[in-house]
Design a protein around this motif. Sequence first.
Motif, PDB file in Angstrom:
ATOM      1  N   ALA A  61       0.848  -1.191   0.000  1.00  0.00           N
ATOM      2  CA  ALA A  61       0.000   0.000   0.000  1.00  0.00           C
ATOM      3  C   ALA A  61       0.878   1.235   0.000  1.00  0.00           C
ATOM      4  O   ALA A  61       2.058   1.181   0.370  1.00  0.00           O
ATOM      5  CB  ALA A  61      -0.923   0.016   1.222  1.00  0.00           C
ATOM      6  N   GLY A  62       0.276   2.362  -0.399  1.00  0.00           N
ATOM      7  CA  GLY A  62       1.003   3.620  -0.402  1.00  0.00           C
ATOM      8  C   GLY A  62       1.707   3.866  -1.720  1.00  0.00           C
ATOM      9  O   GLY A  62       1.641   3.062  -2.648  1.00  0.00           O
ATOM     10  N   PRO A  63       2.425   4.981  -1.814  1.00  0.00           N
ATOM     11  CA  PRO A  63       3.007   5.409  -3.088  1.00  0.00           C
ATOM     12  C   PRO A  63       4.321   4.746  -3.464  1.00  0.00           C
ATOM     13  O   PRO A  63       4.831   4.989  -4.566  1.00  0.00           O
ATOM     14  CB  PRO A  63       3.214   6.910  -2.881  1.00  0.00           C
ATOM     15  N   ALA A  64       4.921   3.952  -2.584  1.00  0.00           N
ATOM     16  CA  ALA A  64       6.200   3.320  -2.931  1.00  0.00           C
ATOM     17  C   ALA A  64       6.027   2.474  -4.191  1.00  0.00           C
ATOM     18  O   ALA A  64       5.072   1.712  -4.299  1.00  0.00           O
ATOM     19  CB  ALA A  64       6.709   2.460  -1.778  1.00  0.00           C
ATOM     20  N   PRO A  65       6.945   2.579  -5.147  1.00  0.00           N
ATOM     21  CA  PRO A  65       6.774   1.869  -6.417  1.00  0.00           C
ATOM     22  C   PRO A  65       7.101   0.389  -6.375  1.00  0.00           C
ATOM     23  O   PRO A  65       6.728  -0.358  -7.279  1.00  0.00           O
ATOM     24  CB  PRO A  65       7.737   2.602  -7.354  1.00  0.00           C
ATOM     25  N   ARG A  66       7.815  -0.052  -5.349  1.00  0.00           N
ATOM     26  CA  ARG A  66       8.221  -1.456  -5.288  1.00  0.00           C
ATOM     27  C   ARG A  66       8.673  -1.772  -3.869  1.00  0.00           C
ATOM     28  O   ARG A  66       8.777  -0.888  -3.011  1.00  0.00           O
ATOM     29  CB  ARG A  66       9.370  -1.737  -6.259  1.00  0.00           C
ATOM     30  N   GLY A  67       8.961  -3.028  -3.614  1.00  0.00           N
ATOM     31  CA  GLY A  67       9.415  -3.437  -2.301  1.00  0.00           C
ATOM     32  C   GLY A  67      10.861  -3.058  -2.030  1.00  0.00           C
ATOM     33  O   GLY A  67      11.594  -2.616  -2.914  1.00  0.00           O
ATOM     34  N   MET A  68      11.279  -3.262  -0.782  1.00  0.00           N
ATOM     35  CA  MET A  68      12.661  -2.990  -0.385  1.00  0.00           C
ATOM     36  C   MET A  68      13.476  -4.275  -0.500  1.00  0.00           C
ATOM     37  O   MET A  68      13.030  -5.343  -0.074  1.00  0.00           O
ATOM     38  CB  MET A  68      12.703  -2.441   1.046  1.00  0.00           C
TER      39      MET A  68
END
Length: 283
Positions: A61-68
């Motif tokens: 969820a949220g604006p992050a484009p991908r995982g860490m």
Amino acid sequence: MSDSDDKYPTESGRRRFVKGVVGGAALAGVGAAGSATVNSATTSPGAGGGPTQAYAIENTAGPAPRGMPLIPVEIDSEGYLKGVWPDVQTETQNGVEIEVAETDNFRGSGVAYSSEWFQYCGVQSYPQLAPSAEADNFFRSDSGAYTWQQETYSAGDKLHVDDFSDYREWGNGIGDPGIGKPATGTWRSQDSEDTMPIQVIKSPVVEQKAPEVGGFFEAATQEGFLAWLNKCTHFCCVPGWKQSADAAKFGNANHVYCQCHQSLYDPFTVVQTLFTALPRPDE
């Protein structure tokens, strides 16, 4: 950018991990947890970088484009936790020989694990990210985001497996107790002004899922420990697992929550991502 734009230019200067992913075509039906996330950015010129396939904790969820991105865990003979650095080798890119840090078929997972996974949010310019840089691979405590950590370690101390022995009971009133014990720290940052923040969890969920899922999830974890580079892929803030009760307001108190723009990540789901790693400065 329109759907017709070529997000992954043919001339990348970097060998592709997935052939045929050009013009924004999506990876599908892949990933250590049975799913995949495809992310795009603009290719930058220079040595290193380019279209990169990585494995990461899933952005939910949220604006992050991908995982860490995951950092594979290694436990040394004395019980100290380390992050594995890829093997250093030489490749020719655009007619020039450069060093890269990459391990093909990491621990038999079939995945090429590369330092390019960490080349975003300015980390690509850190001297300790150079392939052959002499850097300390131990996970070391920072000032500590958790009370137990502050009581156990001083900043710079190496994280040790014995200090996670109560991982099946640990809780701090945020989310469900007993699903894991976390610590925050740094990696390859000893004696450096540039800090690579990491988060580590020892969890019975990881112990259960790793052999079930297999692949890179299993290869990157040991004894229930899982770790990742703790830089939000949106605006490079440092998120936290069970550090803020606000996570519940935005979807799940058991997820990693970024306080800057309310992105959430599931630390127990590992997915394949495709993004454009930024190039390191010319050496």
